[in-house]
Design a protein around this motif. Structure first.
Motif, PDB file in Angstrom:
ATOM      1  N   UNK A  74      -0.702   6.258   6.378  1.00 39.85           N
ATOM      2  CA  UNK A  74      -0.373   6.657   7.745  1.00 39.85           C
ATOM      3  C   UNK A  74      -0.169   8.156   7.882  1.00 39.85           C
ATOM      4  N   UNK A  75      -0.251   8.885   6.784  1.00 37.28           N
ATOM      5  CA  UNK A  75      -0.043  10.329   6.838  1.00 37.28           C
ATOM      6  C   UNK A  75      -1.234  11.000   7.507  1.00 37.28           C
ATOM      7  N   UNK A  79      10.212  11.242   9.067  1.00 37.85           N
ATOM      8  CA  UNK A  79       9.653  12.571   9.253  1.00 37.85           C
ATOM      9  C   UNK A  79       9.363  12.806  10.733  1.00 37.85           C
ATOM     10  N   UNK A  80       9.314  14.082  11.118  1.00 34.06           N
ATOM     11  CA  UNK A  80       8.959  14.427  12.497  1.00 34.06           C
ATOM     12  C   UNK A  80       7.474  14.227  12.762  1.00 34.06           C
ATOM     13  N   UNK A 128       0.792  -1.221   0.000  1.00 30.55           N
ATOM     14  CA  UNK A 128       0.000   0.000   0.000  1.00 30.55           C
ATOM     15  C   UNK A 128       0.826   1.273   0.000  1.00 30.55           C
ATOM     16  N   UNK A 129       2.122   1.168  -0.266  1.00 28.53           N
ATOM     17  CA  UNK A 129       2.985   2.344  -0.326  1.00 28.53           C
ATOM     18  C   UNK A 129       2.922   2.979  -1.714  1.00 28.53           C
ATOM     19  N   UNK A 185       7.493   7.735   7.281  1.00 26.91           N
ATOM     20  CA  UNK A 185       8.819   7.233   6.931  1.00 26.91           C
ATOM     21  C   UNK A 185       8.937   7.181   5.412  1.00 26.91           C
ATOM     22  N   UNK A 186       9.923   7.876   4.879  1.00 29.03           N
ATOM     23  CA  UNK A 186      10.144   7.923   3.435  1.00 29.03           C
ATOM     24  C   UNK A 186      11.295   6.971   3.092  1.00 29.03           C
ATOM     25  N   UNK A 187      10.987   5.951   2.310  1.00 26.45           N
ATOM     26  CA  UNK A 187      11.985   4.957   1.932  1.00 26.45           C
ATOM     27  C   UNK A 187      12.386   5.166   0.475  1.00 26.45           C
ATOM     28  N   UNK A 188      13.691   5.356   0.248  1.00 27.84           N
ATOM     29  CA  UNK A 188      14.195   5.575  -1.108  1.00 27.84           C
ATOM     30  C   UNK A 188      14.906   4.318  -1.591  1.00 27.84           C
TER      31      UNK A 188
END
Length: 300
Positions: free
Chosen positions: A157-158, A136-137, A106-107, A141-144
């Motif tokens: 989750x945002x 992020x604060x 779901x990302x 979580x941003x995964x590259x």
């Protein structure tokens, strides 16, 4: 005589033709005057009511404002992750948002090339992004993925953060100064006791400066507002999260002394029990000695 008669006839014919022509000219003049008045009214209304322009600027600054960045005079002084996070959300909220795919978890899969394009529009092509994974604060979580050159973002989750409200627009050449209010999450509209919905007051105001470059508006600075607009109606999101974390730490630390106190109490109880047993043993010994002494006296 005949000449004069013919001339009179021609005059009467010209007079009969002039009447409808004059009426037509008057009608056209009146129509032109009405059109000019309506055009002036519409232009005045557009000048006074710039709601469309405000909405366009609100959409433009939202990816930056939603995370409450600090004031700056040069975008190159901002942390890399602050610029990167704003560029990511500018891409997710941009024109191509419906074309991006999701993975099995779901990302949202976001190509880094699109992020570079949106960053150039928002901050200028001179700023180069450093693609990386980072937390992020605000719990995202941003995964590259270096191999696919794409980000995987758990958008489910945002949480909803600040939303902008442009109150004033000032223009000086190609520089636009926007007085922007920060609307906190969950208060897009307030309802009074009569059931009427009213727009809430912003938590604070900041001045966003944009420079028009061709068809784009680039963010060049964020400044503190004028003195009459330095009003805060509530705590910021960051301070609220910090307060929550502080309360959790206090609760966890308060539970530890309680456990220590319980252990100390248990130790004290056991000590008291042992002391009581020793006293009982001493009393029984004294009783036995007294009985023996009485028996000896009786024998004598």
């Amino acid at each position: 005589m005949e000449y004069n008669s013919l001339r009179n006839v021609h005059k009467r014919r010209r007079n009969r033709a002039a009447a409808p022509i004059g009426a037509l000219v008057l009608v056209l003049a009146a129509a032109g005057l009405c059109a000019l008045i309506m055009l002036s009214i519409n232009l005045t209304h557009q000048i006074l009511d710039n709601s469309r322009e405000k909405q366009r600027f609100e959409k433009l600054v939202q990816p930056v404002l939603m995370f409450d960045p600090p004031p700056f005079e040069d975008v190159t002084t901002l942390p890399d992750t602050t610029v990167l996070e704003a560029a990511l959300w500018a891409t997710m909220l941009g024109e191509k948002r419906e074309t991006y795919a999701f993975d099995a978890q779901g990302n949202l899969i976001l190509p880094s090339s699109d992020v570079d394009v949106e960053s150039a529009k928002l901050f200028g092509p001179e700023l180069s992004l450093k693609h990386q994974s980072f937390p992020s604060d605000f719990g995202i979580s941003y995964e590259y993925d270096e191999s696919s050159k794409a980000y995987r973002i758990p958008v489910a989750s945002a949480t909803t953060l600040y939303t902008p409200r442009v109150d004033e627009i000032e223009r000086e050449g190609d520089i636009y100064s926007l007085l922007v209010g920060y609307i906190p999450p969950g208060t897009a509209w307030n309802t009074d006791i009569t059931g009427n919905k009213t727009e809430p007051d912003p938590h604070k105001f900041m001045v966003y400066k944009l420079q028009k470059k061709g068809r784009n508006y680039q963010l060049i600075a964020i400044e503190n507002p004028p003195a009459d607009k330095q009003v805060s109606y509530g705590p910021s999101i960051s301070s609220s999260l910090n307060e929550i974390a502080s309360v959790e730490e206090q609760l966890s630390s308060s539970s530890e002394p309680s456990e220590s106190s319980s252990a100390a109490d248990d130790g004290q109880d056991s000590s008291d029990g042992e002391a009581g047993q020793e006293d009982s043993s001493a009393d029984s010994s004294e009783a036995q000695d007294s009985s023996s002494q009485e028996a000896e006296d009786t024998d004598e």
